[in-house]
Design an enzyme around this catalytic site. Structure first.
Site, PDB file in Angstrom:
ATOM      1  N   THR A  69       1.429  -9.642 -13.251  1.00 29.56           N
ATOM      2  CA  THR A  69       0.052  -9.848 -12.804  1.00 29.56           C
ATOM      3  C   THR A  69      -0.912  -9.132 -13.756  1.00 29.56           C
ATOM      4  O   THR A  69      -0.517  -8.260 -14.534  1.00 29.56           O
ATOM      5  CB  THR A  69      -0.144  -9.308 -11.385  1.00 29.56           C
ATOM      6  OG1 THR A  69       0.052  -7.874 -11.405  1.00 29.56           O
ATOM      7  CG2 THR A  69       0.853  -9.929 -10.412  1.00 29.56           C
ATOM      8  N   PHE A  88      -3.121  -7.041 -12.816  1.00 27.67           N
ATOM      9  CA  PHE A  88      -3.093  -5.660 -12.335  1.00 27.67           C
ATOM     10  C   PHE A  88      -1.935  -4.903 -12.983  1.00 27.67           C
ATOM     11  O   PHE A  88      -2.076  -3.769 -13.435  1.00 27.67           O
ATOM     12  CB  PHE A  88      -2.940  -5.671 -10.815  1.00 27.67           C
ATOM     13  CG  PHE A  88      -2.469  -4.383 -10.216  1.00 27.67           C
ATOM     14  CD1 PHE A  88      -3.345  -3.335 -10.004  1.00 27.67           C
ATOM     15  CD2 PHE A  88      -1.136  -4.207  -9.854  1.00 27.67           C
ATOM     16  CE1 PHE A  88      -2.908  -2.147  -9.445  1.00 27.67           C
ATOM     17  CE2 PHE A  88      -0.693  -3.025  -9.301  1.00 27.67           C
ATOM     18  CZ  PHE A  88      -1.586  -1.991  -9.100  1.00 27.67           C
ATOM     19  N   GLU A  89      -0.780  -5.561 -13.042  1.00 25.84           N
ATOM     20  CA  GLU A  89       0.415  -4.936 -13.605  1.00 25.84           C
ATOM     21  C   GLU A  89       0.263  -4.720 -15.106  1.00 25.84           C
ATOM     22  O   GLU A  89       0.651  -3.672 -15.637  1.00 25.84           O
ATOM     23  CB  GLU A  89       1.615  -5.838 -13.318  1.00 25.84           C
ATOM     24  CG  GLU A  89       2.964  -5.200 -13.532  1.00 25.84           C
ATOM     25  CD  GLU A  89       4.088  -6.073 -13.020  1.00 25.84           C
ATOM     26  OE1 GLU A  89       5.257  -5.721 -13.278  1.00 25.84           O
ATOM     27  OE2 GLU A  89       3.812  -7.093 -12.375  1.00 25.84           O
ATOM     28  N   ASP A 142       4.283   0.292  -8.210  1.00 25.49           N
ATOM     29  CA  ASP A 142       3.931   1.071  -9.397  1.00 25.49           C
ATOM     30  C   ASP A 142       3.727   2.543  -9.048  1.00 25.49           C
ATOM     31  O   ASP A 142       3.252   3.314  -9.878  1.00 25.49           O
ATOM     32  CB  ASP A 142       2.678   0.502 -10.069  1.00 25.49           C
ATOM     33  CG  ASP A 142       1.453   0.565  -9.167  1.00 25.49           C
ATOM     34  OD1 ASP A 142       1.633   0.540  -7.939  1.00 25.49           O
ATOM     35  OD2 ASP A 142       0.323   0.637  -9.689  1.00 25.49           O
ATOM     36  N   ASP A 151       0.855  -1.194   0.000  1.00 27.68           N
ATOM     37  CA  ASP A 151       0.000   0.000   0.000  1.00 27.68           C
ATOM     38  C   ASP A 151       0.888   1.240   0.000  1.00 27.68           C
ATOM     39  O   ASP A 151       1.702   1.422   0.911  1.00 27.68           O
ATOM     40  CB  ASP A 151      -0.893  -0.013   1.239  1.00 27.68           C
ATOM     41  CG  ASP A 151      -2.024   1.009   1.158  1.00 27.68           C
ATOM     42  OD1 ASP A 151      -1.790   2.106   0.595  1.00 27.68           O
ATOM     43  OD2 ASP A 151      -3.115   0.725   1.654  1.00 27.68           O
TER      44      ASP A 151
END
Length: 224
Positions: A202, A204-205, A167, A131
């Site tokens: 992933t 998400f990536e 990221d 996070d």
């Protein structure tokens, strides 16, 4: 003794807990979980063998964790996660893949490191997409802080590695500064490292890359 509660790097949100996740949590945690203890544990005894031990802090829904463990049966992996849906999802994936080299500790990572894991017991530590707590007033909640990195170093074997991926550019800069300030750690790159083959891309990536987001990997090793 301070009366202030510890600053946590996470918030236990009441996310959606599917039937499958709940069933896996309730039925599989006794098999694949390691209960929190204030006493040190023997990972070789838990896994029933002597093999490199890798810790992953914040395994999310477990997709990456399981893929890495499945690709590296010669290593043992311990995942730490606090969110129940993620724990259930990871347990379900472990069962479906028939993995014997992956366990999960459903507890606060700092307490696990302080109490359960002994000095120089880990060959590697993965912290993927923690996070970022982007607001300045929340920066104190970021997991990557000098005292926490010092604790990680204490648990790493000489020659062991610490791998962080993020990221968020600001968090990458922050993490690079914190890790570079730890005298026992050596950067494997001039600044950010190429993504190693063992860390899969992933979904998400992949979405982030399509939007132009840059993923930054930091890989440091502990001086021998």
């Amino acid at each position: 003794m301070s009366s202030h509660p510890p600053i946590r790097s996470y918030v236990l949100r009441q996310g959606y807990f599917s039937h499958a996740q709940r069933h896996a949590y309730e039925s599989l945690l006794p098999r694949y979980g390691i209960p929190f203890s204030e006493n040190p544990i023997d990972l070789d005894s838990i896994f029933g063998r002597t093999a490199p031990k890798i810790l992953e802090i914040g395994s999310g829904m477990g997709e990456t964790t399981v893929e890495i463990a499945a690709q590296h049966p010669e290593k043992d992996f311990v995942a730490i996660e606090v969110h129940a849906p993620g724990i259930g999802s990871l347990l379900d994936r472990i069962e479906k893949h028939g993995l014997t080299n992956l366990r999960i500790i459903p507890h606060d990572a700092k307490l696990v490191l302080q109490h359960m894991l002994t000095g120089e017991s880990l060959d590697g530590i993965h912290i993927f997409f923690p996070d970022p707590w982007p607001k300045a007033r929340h920066h104190k909640r970021r997991l990557i802080q000098s005292d926490f990195v010092s604790l990680l170093c204490n648990r790493l074997k000489p020659g062991g590695y610490l791998h962080i991926a993020t990221d968020w550019e600001d968090y990458a800069i922050h993490s690079l500064h914190v890790l570079s300030s730890e005298q026992r750690l050596i950067n494997t790159a001039a600044d950010y490292a190429p993504r190693p083959a063992y860390r899969p891309l992933t979904k998400f990536e992949q979405r982030g890359m399509k939007l132009g987001h840059t993923i930054r990997d930091l890989i440091f090793t502990k001086a021998a």
